[in-house]
Design a protein around this motif. Structure first.
Motif, mmCIF file in Angstrom:
data_model
loop_
_atom_site.group_PDB
_atom_site.id
_atom_site.type_symbol
_atom_site.label_atom_id
_atom_site.label_comp_id
_atom_site.label_asym_id
_atom_site.label_seq_id
_atom_site.Cartn_x
_atom_site.Cartn_y
_atom_site.Cartn_z
ATOM 1 N N GLU B 227 -13.498 -13.461 26.235
ATOM 2 C CA GLU B 227 -14.305 -12.298 26.585
ATOM 3 C C GLU B 227 -14.734 -11.612 25.304
ATOM 4 N N ILE B 228 -15.942 -11.096 25.313
ATOM 5 C CA ILE B 228 -16.395 -10.394 24.125
ATOM 6 C C ILE B 228 -16.041 -8.929 24.275
ATOM 7 N N LYS B 229 -15.278 -8.436 23.316
ATOM 8 C CA LYS B 229 -14.764 -7.077 23.467
ATOM 9 C C LYS B 229 -14.968 -6.288 22.193
ATOM 10 N N ILE B 230 -15.052 -5.010 22.349
ATOM 11 C CA ILE B 230 -14.946 -4.134 21.198
ATOM 12 C C ILE B 230 -13.710 -3.283 21.432
ATOM 13 N N VAL B 231 -12.757 -3.382 20.521
ATOM 14 C CA VAL B 231 -11.518 -2.647 20.722
ATOM 15 C C VAL B 231 -11.703 -1.227 20.217
ATOM 16 N N ILE B 232 -11.487 -0.277 21.093
ATOM 17 C CA ILE B 232 -11.687 1.121 20.714
ATOM 18 C C ILE B 232 -10.335 1.772 20.457
ATOM 19 N N THR B 233 -10.162 2.213 19.248
ATOM 20 C CA THR B 233 -8.947 2.951 18.927
ATOM 21 C C THR B 233 -9.343 4.410 18.753
ATOM 22 N N PRO B 234 -8.378 5.291 18.916
ATOM 23 C CA PRO B 234 -8.706 6.708 18.690
ATOM 24 C C PRO B 234 -9.295 6.941 17.305
ATOM 25 N N GLN B 235 -8.813 6.172 16.325
ATOM 26 C CA GLN B 235 -9.328 6.332 14.975
ATOM 27 C C GLN B 235 -10.800 5.935 14.912
ATOM 28 N N LEU B 236 -11.139 4.851 15.633
ATOM 29 C CA LEU B 236 -12.532 4.390 15.636
ATOM 30 C C LEU B 236 -13.429 5.465 16.245
ATOM 31 N N VAL B 237 -12.939 6.069 17.320
ATOM 32 C CA VAL B 237 -13.711 7.128 17.967
ATOM 33 C C VAL B 237 -13.977 8.251 16.978
ATOM 34 N N HIS B 238 -12.955 8.607 16.266
ATOM 35 C CA HIS B 238 -13.075 9.661 15.263
ATOM 36 C C HIS B 238 -14.122 9.289 14.223
ATOM 37 N N ASP B 239 -14.048 8.033 13.750
ATOM 38 C CA ASP B 239 -14.971 7.576 12.719
ATOM 39 C C ASP B 239 -16.404 7.557 13.236
ATOM 40 N N ILE B 240 -16.575 7.103 14.471
ATOM 41 C CA ILE B 240 -17.929 7.030 15.018
ATOM 42 C C ILE B 240 -18.525 8.428 15.128
ATOM 43 N N PHE B 241 -17.721 9.377 15.612
ATOM 44 C CA PHE B 241 -18.232 10.737 15.735
ATOM 45 C C PHE B 241 -18.631 11.296 14.387
ATOM 46 N N GLU B 242 -17.846 10.939 13.377
ATOM 47 C CA GLU B 242 -18.139 11.493 12.069
ATOM 48 C C GLU B 242 -19.403 10.871 11.488
ATOM 49 N N GLU B 243 -19.524 9.557 11.675
ATOM 50 C CA GLU B 243 -20.668 8.860 11.099
ATOM 51 C C GLU B 243 -21.952 9.151 11.874
ATOM 52 N N TYR B 244 -21.839 9.198 13.193
ATOM 53 C CA TYR B 244 -23.030 9.411 14.028
ATOM 54 C C TYR B 244 -22.826 10.646 14.888
ATOM 55 N N PRO B 245 -23.163 11.804 14.367
ATOM 56 C CA PRO B 245 -22.924 13.044 15.118
ATOM 57 C C PRO B 245 -23.588 13.007 16.494
ATOM 58 N N VAL B 246 -24.671 12.253 16.628
ATOM 59 C CA VAL B 246 -25.377 12.218 17.901
ATOM 60 C C VAL B 246 -24.496 11.627 19.002
ATOM 61 N N VAL B 247 -23.635 10.680 18.630
ATOM 62 C CA VAL B 247 -22.738 10.100 19.618
ATOM 63 C C VAL B 247 -21.718 11.155 20.056
ATOM 64 N N GLY B 248 -21.262 11.931 19.106
ATOM 65 C CA GLY B 248 -20.328 12.994 19.432
ATOM 66 C C GLY B 248 -20.958 14.008 20.378
ATOM 67 N N LYS B 249 -22.244 14.272 20.106
ATOM 68 C CA LYS B 249 -22.967 15.209 20.945
ATOM 69 C C LYS B 249 -23.057 14.654 22.365
ATOM 70 N N ALA B 250 -23.424 13.388 22.453
ATOM 71 C CA ALA B 250 -23.532 12.748 23.765
ATOM 72 C C ALA B 250 -22.206 12.780 24.491
ATOM 73 N N TYR B 251 -21.152 12.554 23.739
ATOM 74 C CA TYR B 251 -19.819 12.518 24.348
ATOM 75 C C TYR B 251 -19.485 13.885 24.942
ATOM 76 N N SER B 252 -19.673 14.939 24.161
ATOM 77 C CA SER B 252 -19.273 16.256 24.635
ATOM 78 C C SER B 252 -20.158 16.716 25.789
ATOM 79 N N GLU B 253 -21.398 16.225 25.838
ATOM 80 C CA GLU B 253 -22.281 16.666 26.913
ATOM 81 C C GLU B 253 -22.102 15.884 28.211
#
Ligand SMILES: [Zn+2]
Ligand SMILES: [Zn+2]
Lengths: 333, 597
Positions: B227-253
């Motif tokens: 299966e093709i997977k992307i493993v999401i760790t809490p750290q990855l989530v943190h990094d993504i939010f930091e790198e792409y603020p728009v994703v963080g915005k989408a998440y909170s909304e």
């Protein structure tokens, strides 16, 4: 593998050496006109070998060096020698042969018959050959499309040498060798007359070329064809003859003895067979302490073994910088 | 410091029931029925965290440590809703520690054994603690900091660790160490004698400060069980939010009002937004697998591939780094234009390049801080084309000496020594005659070429000699790899061991200049003599060892003479040392060669 290739030939045209070479007292005399015949056949073979092969011929004359012939020039009517058509010979062969001989004789007309002979400008010719190849490898952008660069001409230089090494050309020759290495030019050497040339041995060794000492001189063409006709890329498949071993042993500067262990000046790299307080080459003074230490090691080992050769103070990997171990590299080839 | 319990939960560890507890200093796990925890991990060892999917059969948490990369897995045993809640609590708290640990490690402040500061920050957005540890401008070069470290680390444990790491990094040295030190032939300190540079190099390497990783956050799918997977760790989530603020915005909304967290990530990785954020331009190739998504597509912005970047460049660009500036060098002067570096030639690459630039700028800011750093200030203050702008402190050699000028007095002899040293008198020939002769040879070239022949005998002789030349070299080439590995290893082991003994022998006879200045006491003299004798003893057995290998060679189908030949230089060196030692003894307590006369 079988790509077109470029060959730059450097002719050593030192009149006195050629006179000596032709002397009947030689075990295998070789006169210049016989040499010329062999050479022309070889040059024609190179052109015939592959249609795209290119050729340049440089001359090292007394006191001057110049380009005698190049495929590029020959293709350009404004610079090419006018060659009479000859129904009995292939036009490209005739062009090379006649242009070369005409240019040589024109130069010797200009030189006349001087009373002294200036040293031959081998370094100049070598430098020109390298520059010429550099230009071939890096054509002006407007003239070529990028695809051409995939078809680089596998360049090499062949030096046909008759003169002995000139001591003051050591540094320029070494510099030329480094430039050639950088451009991936192979330097082949055919020592056609005279004693082995240490400089040119190194040139061939360091550029992956082949150094041949012409033994049976009447068979020059045989040597040329067998050793120098195959291009460097083909030599990965066909082994060509070369020197068995290159002599890397060092001789001390003071007595010209070949030494196993020498003492090297840390400033100018002069080699001495014993520790000296002042370098006789560059006048650098060495610290007294070091000298005492080195002398002590020598004294104790000399009295110890009674050996006539100076001995290493520490003949293992913890080598102090002031000593050189020679004769090792010779076995590694 | 009393520890505060942050959260607890029932969890199995290695199939045993027990209680997991997180305090502000440690995470512990105590098996049921026991009082003392059987697992206790300091919080600053937390490296990363993996959680099982929400709704999975088992509620698991895997904690990876800096000191133990395989990590520990805990399974929460309470009924599903409770277990999930417990796990979430652990996840949130531990994520804080992980993020703090990363920052601390990145800025080079490796956590010590001191207890961690109490957990006070709970939000990701808190800026990483910026401490004034950044090198003062133009301050101490790296070398001095190493020197001070060295003087400080007088303790043996640190030394031991350092040596261990040097050995780990160099298998050959480790082998030598095993064969000589572990067998007791030479002592540990003897072994390192003269290898101090390896230790200081290792120490210097370890003391290099690591900054934040410069990698762009780019989660890549992995194939797990087909299966093709992307493993999401809490750290990855943190990094993504930091790198792409728009994703963080989408998440909170959108989470949890419209989507669950899991749905959010699933749809995000299939959305155009994710592909727009990827760190490569191959997203165009995968365009067809990307689905339209009413939620995420709202956050899409047009590709940043206009002539001017969307985010304007702040301030003037320094002349020295402005690629556009060199354009002025071309044209009028006749120089050919720069064809290799044309900004925006490949339009598809523009958004990516600009994203890299933004990323780099962010990285730079995180390293230098927001305020004008010393370096930037210096650059801004001097608007002149000052070469000092492109001078790097790190590249300056503070200890450079003047050197000794090379002044060749006797260059003729110098070069002659390299040329053929045949000092034979040149044969006297008439120069005009030589010129004349050569020119006359040119006249009849066509005739001689027409009548060209080669002497058959000479040709055959030449052919024979060249063939034998090629043949002999070919033989050497084909035989080169003939020695089997086993024998080869024996040979090289014997050789390196002998070399090591030789090194120690000569070291004791002729101490290096650094030790030569020591006052020569009777004890020191005796010590050296004893060591020399000991090493000579070892060296004496070399011949035997070599002979044994030579004898073994025929069984490996190797010509023993080749082994003998290969080992001869070692034996020569050994014999020289042994002869030297015999003479020393024969002369009876020679004056140490170090004594100044
Ligand atoms: Zn000497
Ligand atoms: Zn010197």
């Amino acid at each position: 593998m079988d790509r077109s290739s470029h060959l730059s030939v450097i002719l050593d045209l030192c009149p006195t050496q050629w006179l000596l070479s032709a002397q009947p007292s030689n075990p295998h005399p070789l006169s210049f006109d016989t040499f010329l015949s062999h050479l022309l056949v070889f040059l024609n073979s190179h052109i015939a070998y592959k249609h795209e092969n290119s050729l340049a011929i440089f001359g090292a004359l007394p006191g001057k060096s110049l380009l005698f012939y190049s495929s590029e020039e020959a293709g350009d009517p404004s610079t090419a020698e006018v060659v009479q058509p000859d129904p009995n010979s292939y036009r490209f062969f005739k062009t090379v042969d006649q242009s070369l001989v005409r240019r040589i004789s024109r130069e010797f007309d200009i030189l006349g018959q001087p009373d002294t002979e200036e040293p031959c400008a081998l370094v100049g010719a070598l430098t020109k050959a390298i520059c010429y190849i550099n230009r071939l490898l890096h054509p002006a952008q407007s003239l070529s499309s990028p695809e051409d660069s995939a078809n680089l001409p596998d360049p090499r230089i062949l030096i046909l040498s008759v003169s002995p090494d000139a001591s003051n050309s050591y540094i320029p020759i070494m510099n030329s060798i480094f430039s050639a290495q950088k451009l991936k030019i192979t330097i082949d050497v055919c020592k056609t007359f005279g004693p082995d040339s240490v400089f040119l041995q190194q040139a061939a060794y360091l550029t992956g070329g082949s150094y041949i000492y012409l033994e049976h001189r009447e068979a020059l063409l045989q040597y040329l064809v067998m050793s120098f006709l195959p291009t460097p890329s083909i030599r990965k498949i066909i082994t060509v003859p070369t020197e068995d071993k290159t002599d890397f042993r060092a001789a001390c500067f003071c007595h010209k003895h070949v030494v196993d262990v020498g003492y090297v000046c840390s400033v100018c790299l002069s080699i001495f067979c014993q520790p000296v307080p002042v370098c006789s080459t560059c006048r650098t003074k060495f610290p007294m302490k070091t000298l005492q230490r080195l002398n002590m090691t020598r004294a104790s080992s000399l009295t110890g073994t009674g050996a006539s050769q100076p001995s290493a103070s520490r003949p293992t990997n913890g080598t102090p910088a002031k000593q050189v171990y020679t004769g090792l590299a010779a076995n590694l080839r | 410091m009393p520890s505060t319990v942050l959260c607890t939960g029932k969890a199995t560890y290695k199939k045993q029931n027990g209680t997991l507890q997180l305090t502000n200093s440690h995470i512990t796990w105590t098996p049921d029925g026991k009082v003392a925890p059987s697992l206790k991990i300091p919080n600053m060892d937390h490296s990363s965290l993996l959680c099982s999917k929400v709704g999975a059969a088992q509620v698991k948490l895997k904690l990876v440590l800096y000191s133990f990369s395989e990590g520990h897995t805990f399974t929460f045993t309470n009924p599903a809703p409770v277990a999930t809640a417990e796990r979430e609590q652990f996840k949130n708290e531990i994520t804080n520690y992980i993020s703090r640990n990363r920052t601390a490690r990145a800025s080079g402040q490796l956590p010590t054994d001191a207890p961690a500061t109490p957990a006070t920050t709970n939000n990701f957005a808190a800026p990483p603690p910026r401490t004034p540890t950044i090198r003062p401008p133009g301050g101490t070069p790296r070398a001095s900091s190493i020197a001070s470290d060295k003087s400080g680390s007088g303790n043996d444990v640190a030394d031991y660790q350092l040596r261990k790491r040097v050995l780990l990094n160099s298998p050959e040295l480790a082998t030598l160490h095993r064969e000589l030190v572990m067998t007791g032939q030479i002592t540990e300190s003897e072994f390192w004698d003269g290898r101090e540079h390896l230790l200081s190099a290792q120490a210097a390497m370890e003391n290099q400060k690591k900054g934040k990783s410069g990698q762009l956050v780019d989660p890549r799918p992995q194939t797990v069980d087909g299966e093709i997977k992307i493993v999401i760790t809490p750290q990855l989530v943190h990094d993504i939010f930091e790198e792409y603020p728009v994703v963080g915005k989408a998440y909170s909304e959108n989470v949890p009002s419209k989507l669950t967290s899991e749905e959010f990530w699933k749809r995000y990785f299939e959305s155009k937004l994710f592909h727009a954020n990827r760190a490569s331009i191959r997203s165009s190739a995968t365009q067809h697998v990307v689905k339209a998504d009413p939620i995420f597509d709202q956050y899409l912005v047009k590709d940043d591939d206009g002539l001017e970047p969307r985010k304007p460049v702040a301030g003037d660009v320094e002349m020295f780094v402005d690629l556009g500036a060199t354009a002025e060098d071309h044209g009028e002067t006749g120089n050919q234009g720069d064809t290799t570096m044309q900004a925006g030639r490949q339009k598809a690459a523009l958004p990516l390049i600009r994203r890299f630039n933004e990323h780099s700028e962010r990285l730079l800011k995180s390293a230098l801080g927001d305020g004008p750093s010393a370096k930037r200030r210096r650059l801004n203050d001097s608007n002149s084309m000052d070469v000092s702008q492109i001078e790097l402190d790190d590249l300056k050699d503070s200890q450079a000496s003047e050197g000794i000028a090379l002044d060749m007095k006797n260059s003729q002899r110098y070069f002659e020594s390299r040329a053929t040293s045949e000092g034979d008198t040149p044969v006297q020939v008439s120069v005009p005659q030589a010129f004349n002769e050569l020119e006359s040879c040119l006249g009849g070239w066509e005739r001689s070429l027409t009548h060209f022949t080669i002497d058959k005998k000479a040709m055959e002789a030449g052919l024979a000699s060249m063939t034998s030349n090629v043949k002999s070299r070919l033989e050497v080439k084909t035989k080169r790899k003939e020695i089997p590995e086993n024998l080869m290893r024996q040979m090289s082991t014997c050789q390196t061991a002998a070399n090591e003994f030789l090194r120690h022998y000569w070291h004791s006879i002729y101490p290096p200049p650094s030790q030569a200045s020591l006052p020569l006491t009777e004890t020191l003299k005796n010590q050296r003599a004893a060591k020399a004798a000991k090493m000579a003893g070892y060296l004496a057995s070399t011949r035997e060892k070599v002979e044994a290998i030579v004898k073994a060679a025929p069984y490996e189908k190797v010509d023993p003479r080749r082994v003998e030949l290969a080992m001869r230089p070692v034996l020569d060196a050994v014999n020289k040392a042994l002869a030297f030692q015999r003479n020393r003894i024969a002369r009876g307590g020679t004056p140490n060669p170090q004594t100044p006369r």
